[in-house]
Design an enzyme around this catalytic site. Structure first.
Site, PDB file in Angstrom:
ATOM      1  N   LYS A  83       0.861  -1.191   0.000  1.00 30.23           N
ATOM      2  CA  LYS A  83       0.000   0.000   0.000  1.00 30.23           C
ATOM      3  C   LYS A  83       0.892   1.234   0.000  1.00 30.23           C
ATOM      4  O   LYS A  83       1.781   1.372   0.858  1.00 30.23           O
ATOM      5  CB  LYS A  83      -0.889  -0.040   1.239  1.00 30.23           C
ATOM      6  CG  LYS A  83      -2.156   0.769   1.141  1.00 30.23           C
ATOM      7  CD  LYS A  83      -3.054   0.413   2.327  1.00 30.23           C
ATOM      8  CE  LYS A  83      -4.286   1.272   2.385  1.00 30.23           C
ATOM      9  NZ  LYS A  83      -5.018   1.065   3.635  1.00 30.23           N
TER      10      LYS A  83
HETATM   11  C1  E4P Z   1      -8.401   2.261   3.695  1.00 30.02           C
HETATM   12  O1  E4P Z   1      -7.561   1.565   3.183  1.00 30.02           O
HETATM   13  C2  E4P Z   1      -8.229   2.919   4.979  1.00 30.02           C
HETATM   14  O2  E4P Z   1      -7.561   2.017   5.838  1.00 30.02           O
HETATM   15  C3  E4P Z   1      -9.519   3.272   5.666  1.00 30.02           C
HETATM   16  O3  E4P Z   1     -10.635   2.885   4.904  1.00 30.02           O
HETATM   17  C4  E4P Z   1      -9.585   4.654   6.197  1.00 30.02           C
HETATM   18  O4  E4P Z   1     -10.826   4.853   6.848  1.00 30.02           O
HETATM   19  P1  E4P Z   1     -11.102   6.086   7.846  1.00 30.02           P
HETATM   20  O5  E4P Z   1     -11.205   7.328   7.029  1.00 30.02           O
HETATM   21  O6  E4P Z   1     -12.386   5.724   8.507  1.00 30.02           O
HETATM   22  O7  E4P Z   1      -9.920   6.120   8.785  1.00 30.02           O
END
Ligand code: E4P
Length: 217
Positions: A83
């Site tokens: 990622k």
């Molecule tokens: C995605 O890969 C992220 O880990 C996640 O969806 C972020 O979500 P949030 O905005 O609720 O922290």
């Protein structure tokens, strides 16, 4: 539609797997910090539990170190997806690592142009953040729609992984738009099963079962 579980909590992942709602897992540095576990150790444990893709995020900000970290994360297991943040450095790392055959999830996407660049850089997944756009009064679902249109216009194979999902309606709306994957906290995915009329209907059936003494076993 594929369901990824957005957590680094192994017990929660196991529960979602038992339910059959875990096609993969996404983590991020905040979720790793919340788990209180070592990133390499917890990522390995998740990869051993789950057959599908497991996103593990780099922590460096420059492309050279991101590439090094990405290669190290990819060695943890075959199902690791590296990622990377949507910055120019992240896109450069995406180009290099994807050309080496690694799967990449480009995260922190907040615009259609960013998503276009990620596709051009060879991303396997693009993660547009719906909830964080909603938080600042921008309709997050519009971004999912725009990216769907752009990717379909040009036949990009990068999968739309709708992220930052906060409500069950986000999930059904993403399904209507045609997002390839959603990633959501376990509680939101489980809440999809809830309906007041289901509860009410079941109460009625239970009363009638008792009154009539209906038995199957
Ligand atoms: C995605 O890969 C992220 O880990 C996640 O969806 C972020 O979500 P949030 O905005 O609720 O922290």
């Amino acid at each position: 539609m594929k369901f990824f579980v957005d957590t680094a909590d192994v017990d929660a992942i196991r529960e979602m797997m038992d339910l059959g709602f875990c096609d993969g897992v996404t983590t991020n540095p905040s979720l790793i910090a919340k788990s209180g576990r070592d990133i390499l150790e917890v990522t390995k444990e998740i990869c051993d539990m789950v057959d599908g893709p497991v996103s593990a995020e780099v922590v460096a900000l420059d492309s050279a170190t991101m590439i090094e970290e990405g290669r190290k994360l990819a060695k943890i297991a075959d199902n690791v997806v590296i990622k990377l943040p949507l910055t120019l450095d992240g896109l450069k790392a995406c180009k290099v690592l994807s050309s080496e055959g690694h799967k990449i999830n480009v995260t922190l996407c907040f615009s259609a142009n960013q998503a276009l660049l990620a596709a051009k850089s060879g991303a396997t997944y693009i993660s547009p953040f719906i909830g964080r756009l909603d938080d600042i009064n921008i309709e997050g679902l519009d971004l999912i729609e725009d990216i769907r249109t752009i990717y379909d216009n040009y036949g990009y194979e990068t999968e739309i992984l709708a992220a930052s999902i906060r409500t069950v309606n986000h999930i059904s709306d993403c399904a209507k738009i045609g997002a390839d994957v959603i990633t959501a906290p376990p509680a939101v995915i489980k809440a999809m099963a809830n309906h007041v009329l289901t509860d009410k209907g079941l109460d009625g059936f239970v009363k009638d079962i008792k009154a009539a003494g209906i038995k199957i076993l």
